[in-house]
Motif scaffolding. Structure first.
Motif, PDB file in Angstrom:
ATOM      1  N   PRO A 180      21.836  38.930  75.209  1.00 57.74           N
ATOM      2  CA  PRO A 180      22.638  38.370  74.131  1.00 57.74           C
ATOM      3  C   PRO A 180      24.141  38.539  74.348  1.00 57.74           C
ATOM      4  O   PRO A 180      24.558  39.068  75.374  1.00 57.74           O
ATOM      5  N   GLN A 181      24.914  38.138  73.339  1.00 53.53           N
ATOM      6  CA  GLN A 181      26.352  38.325  73.357  1.00 53.53           C
ATOM      7  C   GLN A 181      26.710  39.490  72.452  1.00 53.53           C
ATOM      8  O   GLN A 181      26.067  39.727  71.439  1.00 53.53           O
ATOM      9  N   PHE A 182      27.760  40.215  72.844  1.00 52.83           N
ATOM     10  CA  PHE A 182      28.190  41.389  72.092  1.00 52.83           C
ATOM     11  C   PHE A 182      29.574  41.138  71.507  1.00 52.83           C
ATOM     12  O   PHE A 182      30.422  40.487  72.114  1.00 52.83           O
ATOM     13  N   TYR A 183      29.785  41.720  70.318  1.00 60.71           N
ATOM     14  CA  TYR A 183      31.038  41.552  69.597  1.00 60.71           C
ATOM     15  C   TYR A 183      31.532  42.924  69.134  1.00 60.71           C
ATOM     16  O   TYR A 183      30.779  43.906  69.117  1.00 60.71           O
ATOM     17  N   VAL A 184      32.808  42.965  68.722  1.00 61.86           N
ATOM     18  CA  VAL A 184      33.406  44.201  68.218  1.00 61.86           C
ATOM     19  C   VAL A 184      33.990  43.943  66.838  1.00 61.86           C
ATOM     20  O   VAL A 184      34.670  42.934  66.622  1.00 61.86           O
ATOM     21  N   THR A 185      33.700  44.834  65.904  1.00 60.13           N
ATOM     22  CA  THR A 185      34.247  44.690  64.560  1.00 60.13           C
ATOM     23  C   THR A 185      35.719  45.090  64.530  1.00 60.13           C
ATOM     24  O   THR A 185      36.209  45.817  65.408  1.00 60.13           O
ATOM     25  N   ALA A 186      36.424  44.625  63.528  1.00 60.93           N
ATOM     26  CA  ALA A 186      37.804  45.067  63.296  1.00 60.93           C
ATOM     27  C   ALA A 186      37.779  46.519  62.807  1.00 60.93           C
ATOM     28  O   ALA A 186      36.823  46.942  62.158  1.00 60.93           O
ATOM     29  N   PRO A 187      38.799  47.304  63.117  1.00 67.15           N
ATOM     30  CA  PRO A 187      38.832  48.699  62.643  1.00 67.15           C
ATOM     31  C   PRO A 187      38.819  48.789  61.125  1.00 67.15           C
ATOM     32  O   PRO A 187      39.417  47.967  60.440  1.00 67.15           O
ATOM     33  N   GLN A 188      38.104  49.806  60.618  1.00 69.40           N
ATOM     34  CA  GLN A 188      38.075  50.071  59.191  1.00 69.40           C
ATOM     35  C   GLN A 188      37.907  51.572  58.985  1.00 69.40           C
ATOM     36  O   GLN A 188      37.532  52.295  59.917  1.00 69.40           O
ATOM     37  N   PRO A 189      38.200  52.096  57.806  1.00 69.90           N
ATOM     38  CA  PRO A 189      38.127  53.547  57.588  1.00 69.90           C
ATOM     39  C   PRO A 189      36.759  54.116  57.940  1.00 69.90           C
ATOM     40  O   PRO A 189      35.724  53.553  57.581  1.00 69.90           O
ATOM     41  N   CYS A 190      36.748  55.236  58.634  1.00 65.12           N
ATOM     42  CA  CYS A 190      35.509  55.889  59.043  1.00 65.12           C
ATOM     43  C   CYS A 190      34.829  56.540  57.835  1.00 65.12           C
ATOM     44  O   CYS A 190      35.480  57.249  57.070  1.00 65.12           O
ATOM     45  N   PRO A 191      33.515  56.337  57.656  1.00 67.98           N
ATOM     46  CA  PRO A 191      32.818  56.946  56.527  1.00 67.98           C
ATOM     47  C   PRO A 191      32.451  58.412  56.758  1.00 67.98           C
ATOM     48  O   PRO A 191      31.970  59.069  55.837  1.00 67.98           O
ATOM     49  N   TYR A 192      32.655  58.919  57.978  1.00 69.17           N
ATOM     50  CA  TYR A 192      32.215  60.268  58.323  1.00 69.17           C
ATOM     51  C   TYR A 192      33.367  61.263  58.460  1.00 69.17           C
ATOM     52  O   TYR A 192      33.247  62.417  58.053  1.00 69.17           O
ATOM     53  N   LEU A 193      34.472  60.821  59.064  1.00 65.94           N
ATOM     54  CA  LEU A 193      35.589  61.717  59.327  1.00 65.94           C
ATOM     55  C   LEU A 193      36.853  61.163  58.673  1.00 65.94           C
ATOM     56  O   LEU A 193      37.291  60.057  58.986  1.00 65.94           O
ATOM     57  N   GLU A 194      37.425  61.951  57.785  1.00 67.71           N
ATOM     58  CA  GLU A 194      38.584  61.511  57.019  1.00 67.71           C
ATOM     59  C   GLU A 194      39.775  61.225  57.936  1.00 67.71           C
ATOM     60  O   GLU A 194      40.052  61.982  58.875  1.00 67.71           O
ATOM     61  N   GLY A 195      40.443  60.137  57.670  1.00 65.66           N
ATOM     62  CA  GLY A 195      41.637  59.790  58.425  1.00 65.66           C
ATOM     63  C   GLY A 195      41.377  59.045  59.718  1.00 65.66           C
ATOM     64  O   GLY A 195      42.333  58.653  60.406  1.00 65.66           O
TER      65      GLY A 195
END
Length: 277
Positions: A9-24
């Motif tokens: 298949p083809q692979f894609y990358v999401t735009a950066p967004q706040p991490c739900p696990y590590l603050e900041g």
């Protein structure tokens, strides 16, 4: 941005967004569609390489300067419960398991809402309506099960206490998402569901229980390190998690390979067709 291998298949990358696990931190995911007649083969192959399923998408963390997320699984044959885990099993002895096809119900959704309101009121799923919940449960192109756990009530019926959406791989079971009755917090139902899935895998002759991601430095993910025979996917291989305290969540701009290199290292099942273009 799109990245392709010589075969689908083809692979894609999401735009950066706040991490739900590590603050900041900012998170980014590498993902591909999971569909068609080869979905099961693709899911089995990529799950062994640290990917997770969300509906008809397979994804893996691919953050620009952070590599703190590790896919985790339990080796069923080597697992033995701790004393506290044996107490959890005893405390939940009255629970009854019922595995069924992935079909959402109103009772499940009501339990899901209570769970979110008490434990994840500010999380990404807080605004999920019943239609989105049904999509999460039902939109699966592979072998999946909804496993319900019920507890006896005073009137002789049974009440829904916990639910786990579970995928079945060629080498194990994967706990995609689980939720439970918040009023039963003292029963440690999250721990119990993992212990019961170990039993499910052992009964089916499957060697692993996949738990999703373990993230050092994240309190909400710390419980996974409490299970013996845990191993993590690191640098392209599965390795035993010997000392959780030896890991840190430090960032470094060179800690992650470029996306194109990550994609080039992915191994796909031979059955996938050659991409034409």
């Amino acid at each position: 941005m799109r990245h392709s291998l010589p075969i689908a298949p083809q692979f894609y990358v999401t735009a950066p967004q706040p991490c739900p696990y590590l603050e900041g931190r900012m998170e980014r995911k590498l993902f591909t569609a999971l569909q068609g007649e080869f979905a099961t083969k693709l899911n089995d192959a990529l799950s062994k390489q640290g990917f997770r399923r969300s509906q008809n998408v397979l994804y893996r963390p691919s953050c620009a300067d952070c590599s703190a997320c590790f896919s985790a699984r339990i080796r069923v044959a080597d697992f033995a419960p701790t004393r506290s885990q044996r107490r959890v099993l005893k405390k939940n002895a009255e629970l009854q398991r019922n595995a069924m096809s992935p079909w959402a119900t109103e009772d499940q959704y009501n339990l899901f809402r209570r769970y979110l309101e008490h434990r994840h009121a500010d999380g990404g799923m807080a605004d999920m309506d019943i239609f989105e919940f049904a999509a999460m449960i039902e939109e699966t192109p592979i072998k999946s099960r909804v496993i319900e756990y019920t507890t006896p009530s005073d009137d002789g019926t049974r009440d829904l206490a916990a639910v786990c959406l579970t995928d079945v791989f060629d080498d194990g079971v994967s706990m995609v998402y689980s939720f439970f009755e918040p009023e039963l917090t003292k029963n440690s139902l999250g721990t119990y569901l993992i212990l019961d899935h170990i039993d499910i895998a052992r009964s089916a002759g499957l060697p692993y229980v996949y738990l999703g991601y373990w993230v050092p430095g994240s309190p909400k993910m710390a419980y996974k390190a409490g299970f013996k025979a845990l191993e993590i996917y690191r640098n392209g291989d599965w390795e035993p998690l010997e000392d959780p305290d030896s890991f840190d969540a430090d960032t470094h701009p060179l800690s992650v390979d470029p996306i194109a290199e990550q994609v080039a290292k992915i191994t796909l099942p031979d059955i996938l067709p050659t991409q034409k273009g």
